[in-house]
Scaffold this motif. Structure first.
Motif, PDB file in Angstrom:
ATOM      1  N   PHE A 182       0.833  -1.211   0.000  1.00 14.52           N
ATOM      2  CA  PHE A 182       0.000   0.000   0.000  1.00 14.52           C
ATOM      3  C   PHE A 182       0.863   1.255   0.000  1.00 14.52           C
ATOM      4  O   PHE A 182       0.608   2.198  -0.755  1.00 14.52           O
ATOM      5  CB  PHE A 182      -0.936  -0.029   1.209  1.00 14.52           C
ATOM      6  CG  PHE A 182      -1.909   1.115   1.242  1.00 14.52           C
ATOM      7  CD1 PHE A 182      -2.992   1.151   0.378  1.00 14.52           C
ATOM      8  CD2 PHE A 182      -1.739   2.166   2.137  1.00 14.52           C
ATOM      9  CE1 PHE A 182      -3.888   2.208   0.404  1.00 14.52           C
ATOM     10  CE2 PHE A 182      -2.631   3.230   2.174  1.00 14.52           C
ATOM     11  CZ  PHE A 182      -3.711   3.240   1.297  1.00 14.52           C
ATOM     12  N   LYS A 183       1.925   1.260   0.828  1.00 15.87           N
ATOM     13  CA  LYS A 183       2.821   2.413   0.895  1.00 15.87           C
ATOM     14  C   LYS A 183       3.545   2.602  -0.433  1.00 15.87           C
ATOM     15  O   LYS A 183       3.773   3.734  -0.883  1.00 15.87           O
ATOM     16  CB  LYS A 183       3.829   2.235   2.033  1.00 15.87           C
ATOM     17  CG  LYS A 183       3.217   2.422   3.426  1.00 15.87           C
ATOM     18  CD  LYS A 183       4.280   2.266   4.501  1.00 15.87           C
ATOM     19  CE  LYS A 183       3.690   2.528   5.888  1.00 15.87           C
ATOM     20  NZ  LYS A 183       4.706   2.335   6.950  1.00 15.87           N
ATOM     21  N   GLY A 184       3.935   1.485  -1.049  1.00 10.07           N
ATOM     22  CA  GLY A 184       4.602   1.562  -2.343  1.00 10.07           C
ATOM     23  C   GLY A 184       3.697   2.157  -3.403  1.00 10.07           C
ATOM     24  O   GLY A 184       4.120   2.988  -4.210  1.00 10.07           O
ATOM     25  N   LEU A 185       2.441   1.726  -3.405  1.00 14.30           N
ATOM     26  CA  LEU A 185       1.467   2.264  -4.355  1.00 14.30           C
ATOM     27  C   LEU A 185       1.275   3.765  -4.158  1.00 14.30           C
ATOM     28  O   LEU A 185       1.227   4.537  -5.121  1.00 14.30           O
ATOM     29  CB  LEU A 185       0.123   1.538  -4.197  1.00 14.30           C
ATOM     30  CG  LEU A 185       0.044   0.100  -4.712  1.00 14.30           C
ATOM     31  CD1 LEU A 185      -1.270  -0.539  -4.279  1.00 14.30           C
ATOM     32  CD2 LEU A 185       0.156   0.069  -6.232  1.00 14.30           C
ATOM     33  N   ILE A 186       1.176   4.167  -2.887  1.00 14.47           N
ATOM     34  CA  ILE A 186       0.987   5.588  -2.574  1.00 14.47           C
ATOM     35  C   ILE A 186       2.197   6.408  -3.022  1.00 14.47           C
ATOM     36  O   ILE A 186       2.049   7.498  -3.602  1.00 14.47           O
ATOM     37  CB  ILE A 186       0.734   5.788  -1.065  1.00 14.47           C
ATOM     38  CG1 ILE A 186      -0.602   5.160  -0.655  1.00 14.47           C
ATOM     39  CG2 ILE A 186       0.756   7.268  -0.718  1.00 14.47           C
ATOM     40  CD1 ILE A 186      -1.807   5.765  -1.336  1.00 14.47           C
TER      41      ILE A 186
ATOM     42  N   GLY B  24       4.347   5.659  -5.398  1.00 15.03           N
ATOM     43  CA  GLY B  24       4.345   5.720  -6.855  1.00 15.03           C
ATOM     44  C   GLY B  24       3.308   6.691  -7.370  1.00 15.03           C
ATOM     45  O   GLY B  24       3.562   7.469  -8.297  1.00 15.03           O
ATOM     46  N   PHE B  25       2.136   6.673  -6.749  1.00 15.16           N
ATOM     47  CA  PHE B  25       1.054   7.563  -7.182  1.00 15.16           C
ATOM     48  C   PHE B  25       1.397   9.021  -6.900  1.00 15.16           C
ATOM     49  O   PHE B  25       1.080   9.911  -7.689  1.00 15.16           O
ATOM     50  CB  PHE B  25      -0.249   7.175  -6.476  1.00 15.16           C
ATOM     51  CG  PHE B  25      -1.472   7.815  -7.074  1.00 15.16           C
ATOM     52  CD1 PHE B  25      -2.078   7.276  -8.189  1.00 15.16           C
ATOM     53  CD2 PHE B  25      -2.000   8.970  -6.525  1.00 15.16           C
ATOM     54  CE1 PHE B  25      -3.200   7.869  -8.756  1.00 15.16           C
ATOM     55  CE2 PHE B  25      -3.122   9.582  -7.074  1.00 15.16           C
ATOM     56  CZ  PHE B  25      -3.731   9.011  -8.194  1.00 15.16           C
ATOM     57  N   ASN B  26       2.066   9.263  -5.767  1.00 16.75           N
ATOM     58  CA  ASN B  26       2.405  10.640  -5.384  1.00 16.75           C
ATOM     59  C   ASN B  26       3.575  11.217  -6.170  1.00 16.75           C
ATOM     60  O   ASN B  26       3.912  12.389  -6.004  1.00 16.75           O
ATOM     61  CB  ASN B  26       2.731  10.705  -3.888  1.00 16.75           C
ATOM     62  CG  ASN B  26       1.476  10.638  -3.027  1.00 16.75           C
ATOM     63  OD1 ASN B  26       0.391  10.989  -3.480  1.00 16.75           O
ATOM     64  ND2 ASN B  26       1.618  10.191  -1.794  1.00 16.75           N
ATOM     65  N   SER B  27       4.195  10.371  -7.015  1.00 17.12           N
ATOM     66  CA  SER B  27       5.330  10.863  -7.809  1.00 17.12           C
ATOM     67  C   SER B  27       4.907  12.007  -8.727  1.00 17.12           C
ATOM     68  O   SER B  27       5.733  12.828  -9.121  1.00 17.12           O
ATOM     69  CB  SER B  27       5.936   9.721  -8.642  1.00 17.12           C
ATOM     70  OG  SER B  27       4.983   9.219  -9.577  1.00 17.12           O
TER      71      SER B  27
END
Length: 338
Positions: free
Chosen positions: A206-210, A212-215
């Motif tokens: 979940f943290k990884g997805l966040i 990546g999304f916040n990039s």
């Protein structure tokens, strides 16, 4: 067996939808129609598909450049060539396994560059948001610019949608509301169950997805990102329009008609794996709105479809061998530096 059954159902339904659209596209064809379609394909100017290949390659190249922009704010510097190979392999995977392309490209690049796959998936989510927005804008532009051609088609779709919703009645809205409520409670439950463990796999993903999304918030140049996005979609429109020049009966269509074909064809690709069956059916139905002969419309739909499949198979295969060679190169240098 429990894990295998959902996969069989998932892919069985996807390819079943594709088979349905193939049948819809070909069910009313008679012997004379087959002859006309064959003649149209035999007399097609296939050399004019070469610019289509160039434009499709350009769209993939700029997609790789745009992806690099999303990855770099996370502290990674992957080569554009590796990202391009990942993009091409993703499209190749989508031809055989529905929705597998995103996972495939993230896995390939993640292994090569030692980037967590979940972070790469987060960047793909950003891409999908922008691509969806572009599809909406192109759809609106095509509709208003070609209103005289598309108004009847849009009215028919909205009428059928309204009819289906009306038939569903209260039951439809109850099921939809209940499903949304259940999904919210399920996500809340999972987060609570995993919040006690900072090393939980779910939390890490979940943290990884966040991240990546916040990039998107940390881009060095947001205008360059927007420029790449515009170029990607311009290549999509131009490649679809250039494909119309292969047949004498469709070469008179303008670039706005090409945009309309792109929109409807994209919906076909979303519906079925790789657009199999659904893409040529969508192209066929759209060309009928421009008073194109039905047999020519069928031939044009399958011609554009086969051109895309040929491109993906050729360049996807080249990317596969390029990735294998690059993997040996990276492995050799990692062992040498150890």
């Amino acid at each position: 067996m429990k894990k295998l059954l959902p996969l069989i159902l998932k892919y069985g339904i996807a390819f079943g939808i594709a088979a349905l659209f193939v049948w819809l596209s070909l069910k009313d064809i008679k012997r004379q129609d087959k002859h006309d379609i064959k003649e149209a394909l035999l007399h097609a100017r296939y050399l004019l598909l070469l610019p289509v290949f160039v434009l499709m390659f350009a769209s993939h190249f700029f997609r790789a450049l745009r992806w690099k922009q999303l990855i770099e704010p996370m502290g990674y510097k992957p080569p554009v060539f590796d990202l391009l190979c990942g993009v091409l392999l993703g499209y190749l995977a989508n031809q055989f396994i529905p929705r597998a392309g995103e996972i495939a490209r993230c896995t390939v690049v993640g292994r090569q560059q030692k980037i967590p796959v979940e972070k790469l998936i987060g960047t793909i989510l950003v891409e999908r948001v922008f691509d969806l927005l572009c599809l909406l804008l192109v759809s609106l532009a095509a509709f208003f610019l070609q209103y005289g051609y598309l108004k009847g088609y849009a009215g028919e779709i909205l009428a059928k949608l309204g009819e289906n919703l009306h038939k569903g009645g209260v039951a439809f809205w109850l099921v939809t509301s209940s499903s949304c409520i259940f999904l919210i409670f399920a996500i809340t439950y999972i987060i609570k169950r995993t919040s006690n463990s900072s090393n939980s796999v779910v939390i890490r993903i979940f943290k990884g997805l966040i991240e990546g999304f916040n990039s998107i918030k940390k881009l060095q140049s947001k205008w360059v990102f927007i420029f790449y996005t515009i170029v990607i979609w311009a290549c999509y429109i131009l490649s679809t329009w250039m494909g119309c020049f292969a047949l004498a009966e469709t070469r008179h269509l303008g670039i706005v008609a090409g945009a309309a074909l792109l929109v409807c064809g994209t919906l076909g690709i979303i519906v079925a794996p790789g657009g199999l069956g659904a893409y040529p059916y969508a192209i066929q139905k759209t060309l009928l709105l421009y008073n194109i002969n039905e047999n020519i419309a069928i031939a044009s739909g399958w011609l554009l479809m086969l051109a895309q499949v040929a491109f993906v198979l050729i360049f996807g295969t080249l990317a596969y061998f390029a990735v294998k060679r690059r993997n040996r190169y990276y492995e050799k240098h990692r062992i040498g530096s150890a």
